[in-house]
Write a protein that holds these residues in place. Structure first.
Motif, mmCIF file in Angstrom:
data_model
loop_
_atom_site.group_PDB
_atom_site.id
_atom_site.type_symbol
_atom_site.label_atom_id
_atom_site.label_comp_id
_atom_site.label_asym_id
_atom_site.label_seq_id
_atom_site.Cartn_x
_atom_site.Cartn_y
_atom_site.Cartn_z
ATOM 1 N N HIS A 130 0.853 -1.191 0.000
ATOM 2 C CA HIS A 130 0.000 0.000 0.000
ATOM 3 C C HIS A 130 0.885 1.237 0.000
ATOM 4 N N HIS A 187 1.346 3.875 2.116
ATOM 5 C CA HIS A 187 1.794 4.657 3.283
ATOM 6 C C HIS A 187 3.310 4.842 3.266
ATOM 7 N N ASP A 226 5.715 4.553 5.342
ATOM 8 C CA ASP A 226 6.644 3.538 5.874
ATOM 9 C C ASP A 226 6.807 2.350 4.920
ATOM 10 N N HIS A 227 6.066 2.356 3.804
ATOM 11 C CA HIS A 227 6.159 1.252 2.849
ATOM 12 C C HIS A 227 6.703 1.665 1.482
ATOM 13 N N HIS A 234 -6.969 -2.419 5.823
ATOM 14 C CA HIS A 234 -6.086 -1.665 6.726
ATOM 15 C C HIS A 234 -6.923 -0.460 7.142
ATOM 16 N N ASP A 257 0.138 -4.658 8.020
ATOM 17 C CA ASP A 257 -0.790 -3.518 8.126
ATOM 18 C C ASP A 257 -2.249 -3.938 8.014
#
Ligand SMILES: [Zn+2]
Ligand SMILES: [Zn+2]
Length: 274
Positions: free
Chosen positions: A91, A93, A95-96, A172, A190
């Protein structure tokens, strides 16, 4: 085919230690309490490859990364990762995805050998990546050192050099995101809810990776208790918990988990049948 699954990072979006925090876990001397942002690496030897130069069969090590977070560079150095065949995204976000630019040096090498590195993503993830990294993806991009990468649509099955990566739909919070199954392993991060139809895609697993943020409920992440109930239902031989916040100390939490379930930690590598 036999391969390995390496946890490049097992921390939540803020990482552990968390900036500005002096709690027991953030100040722990146990290296397993130091968690970079979540990502995994799958490696295997592709024995069927024919080298174009001499037409002989030789083994090439393949490497697929799931997500490139803000710690990707450090993670790649630690894992001695000098080649990436593809990246699969869960996804959009931060942090990814934020480490995408650190694919650049690897992408220059890949580009010379076989073309841009394919990045598999849903339309939603793709749109965010195209906006954040417009200097890479825009048709008008002129930045000469942009990553040599190519966004590819994500199908139910993504074959990469002989290994099938299956898309596992997950929720999520309100957001539809993607988990992956590869051989007898699955990586579901997540996740706050697993749709009923996804459970049938998770039968017969040796290794199941599930995110489990902490004990206290969160609107878009599973708690340890929620993850344990999915682990029981899915019944993998081994379940590893990841995307872990600083509320969970490695040693103390592991002592409370049932047989067959453990917290993962950065650098952990397990053999997987692909
Ligand atoms: Zn996350
Ligand atoms: Zn997220």
């Amino acid at each position: 085919m036999e391969g390995t699954l390496t946890f490049l990072g097992t921390g939540t979006s803020m990482g552990v230690p968390t900036l500005g925090c002096a709690c027991q876990v953030c100040t722990s001397s146990d290296p397993r309490d130091r968690r970079l942002r979540p990502s995994v690496l799958i490696r295997w030897n592709d024995s069927a490859t024919v080298a174009p130069a001499d037409q002989s069969h030789h083994r090439i090590q393949r490497a697929v990364v799931i997500d490139t977070g803000p710690d990707f560079r450090e993670q790649a150095l630690r894992a001695n990762l000098n080649h990436v065949d593809a990246v699969l995204y869960t996804h959009s976000h931060a942090d990814h995805i934020l480490g995408l630019d650190d694919l650049r040096p690897l992408s220059f090498k890949a580009f010379r050998e076989s073309g841009p590195i394919p990045l598999y993503a849903t339309p939603e993830t793709r749109a965010v990546m195209e906006s954040i990294f417009s200097y890479t993806f825009s048709p008008l991009a002129t930045y000469p050192n942009r990553a040599r990468v190519r966004l590819e649509p994500l199908s139910d099955r993504t074959p990469i050099h002989g290994v099938d990566f299956r898309r596992i739909p997950l929720l999520h919070g309100e957001m539809e995101i993607v988990g992956y199954r590869f051989g007898r392993a699955a990586y579901l991060t997540d996740v706050s809810s697993i749709p009923e139809e996804s459970f049938v895609l998770l039968e017969g697993l040796d290794h199941l990776v599930l995110s489990a943020l902490r004990h206290k409920p969160h609107p878009s992440h599973a708690t340890v208790e929620q993850a344990l109930s999915w682990a029981r239902r899915i019944g993998a031989r081994h379940t590893w918990l990841t995307h872990i916040a600083h509320e969970l100390g490695h040693e103390a939490t592991n002592r409370t988990l049932p047989a067959g379930v453990e917290l993962a930690y950065d650098g952990l590598t397990v053999p997987v049948s692909l």
